[in-house]
Design a protein around this motif. Structure first.
Motif, PDB file in Angstrom:
ATOM      1  N   ALA A  18       4.454  49.140 104.937  1.00 15.64           N
ATOM      2  CA  ALA A  18       4.690  50.078 103.841  1.00 15.64           C
ATOM      3  C   ALA A  18       5.222  49.379 102.608  1.00 15.64           C
ATOM      4  O   ALA A  18       4.957  49.797 101.481  1.00 15.64           O
ATOM      5  CB  ALA A  18       5.660  51.172 104.297  1.00 15.64           C
ATOM      6  N   TRP A  21       2.454  48.146 100.271  1.00 19.12           N
ATOM      7  CA  TRP A  21       1.541  49.112  99.687  1.00 19.12           C
ATOM      8  C   TRP A  21       1.677  49.130  98.173  1.00 19.12           C
ATOM      9  O   TRP A  21       2.746  48.872  97.616  1.00 19.12           O
ATOM     10  CB  TRP A  21       1.827  50.512 100.227  1.00 19.12           C
ATOM     11  N   THR A  22       0.594  49.474  97.522  1.00 22.16           N
ATOM     12  CA  THR A  22       0.638  49.680  96.086  1.00 22.16           C
ATOM     13  C   THR A  22       1.174  51.078  95.792  1.00 22.16           C
ATOM     14  O   THR A  22       1.323  51.912  96.693  1.00 22.16           O
ATOM     15  CB  THR A  22      -0.759  49.516  95.481  1.00 22.16           C
ATOM     16  N   GLU A  25      -1.261  53.718  96.871  1.00 24.04           N
ATOM     17  CA  GLU A  25      -1.278  53.941  98.316  1.00 24.04           C
ATOM     18  C   GLU A  25      -0.046  54.714  98.762  1.00 24.04           C
ATOM     19  O   GLU A  25      -0.128  55.568  99.655  1.00 24.04           O
ATOM     20  CB  GLU A  25      -1.365  52.598  99.043  1.00 24.04           C
ATOM     21  N   ARG A  26       1.103  54.423  98.151  1.00 22.48           N
ATOM     22  CA  ARG A  26       2.310  55.184  98.493  1.00 22.48           C
ATOM     23  C   ARG A  26       2.154  56.652  98.111  1.00 22.48           C
ATOM     24  O   ARG A  26       2.585  57.548  98.849  1.00 22.48           O
ATOM     25  CB  ARG A  26       3.525  54.584  97.787  1.00 22.48           C
TER      26      ARG A  26
END
Length: 222
Positions: A18, A21-22, A25-26
């Motif tokens: 997590a 993540w970008t 994506e979050r």
């Protein structure tokens, strides 16, 4: 073996998935969690309504309790069916080895082959492509476009520039070699010796070669 205190720094040094993540994506992950919470909330609400109406019906409530209970029951069944259907596409529901579940991970190759065959047969086959091109009328449209004098002049100018560039780059020796090879292959592919021999034989048999001999002799004496 190391203690928990020894393993703690190592665990802290390994970044979680997590954390990598970008932001996009979050945001998607937050959206998924939000939708899961909403769906679970509706399911819980349907369960509560079902239990309450069932209790009210047992206490002698009116017919309305039965209708509300049936609606809540249908909502619960639909929610569970949707959950099972979506989950079965990607993994085993509750980890149980239920047949025809985890379809995408276990049958992705077969699904890809089937999809490829479907696209190839229905969109990229020779008959389909020819039919689509015939419907489009590419030649007719190009002819109409080229009938415009401005377009024709533009195409002529572009082709002339391309021809000049090609002639500037190409060498005479290369062109001669290409033409010589092409002519040689064409002559070799065609059996010209036998037809030419038959033709000359016919000329000699008919005496047509005498005129050629006389012509050569006359020119030699001049």
């Amino acid at each position: 073996m190391g203690t928990m205190d020894d393993l703690a720094p190592q665990a802290a040094a390994v970044p979680s998935a997590a954390a990598e993540w970008t932001e996009s994506e979050r945001e998607k992950a937050r959206g998924v969690r939000r939708m899961k919470a909403i769906a679970a909330g509706f399911l819980l609400f349907a369960v509560v309504v079902f239990v309450v109406t069932r209790w009210l019906e047992s206490r002698g409530a009116g017919a309305w309790a039965g209708y509300v209970q049936a609606a809540a029951e249908a909502g619960m069944v639909g929610a569970m069916a949707d959950w099972f259907a979506v989950t079965a596409l990607f993994r085993r529901p509750l980890g149980l080895p239920i047949p025809h579940t985890a379809i995408i991970p276990t049958r992705k190759d077969a699904l890809g082959d089937s999809l490829g065959e479907f696209v190839g047969d229905n969109f990229l086959s020779d008959a389909v492509v020819r039919g689509r091109l015939a419907q489009m009328g590419v030649a007719r449209r190009f002819g109409v476009w080229l009938s415009d004098e401005r377009h024709a002049e533009r195409v002529t100018a572009e082709l002339s520039a391309l021809a000049r560039a090609a002639l500037t780059i190409l060498r005479d020796e290369d062109v001669q070699t290409v033409f010589a090879q092409a002519i040689t292959r064409r002559v070799s592919a065609r059996q010209v010796a036998q037809p030419v021999g038959a033709l000359l034989g016919r000329v000699v048999a008919d005496g047509g070669h005498h005129g050629l001999v006389y012509l050569v002799v006359d020119n030699a004496h001049k």
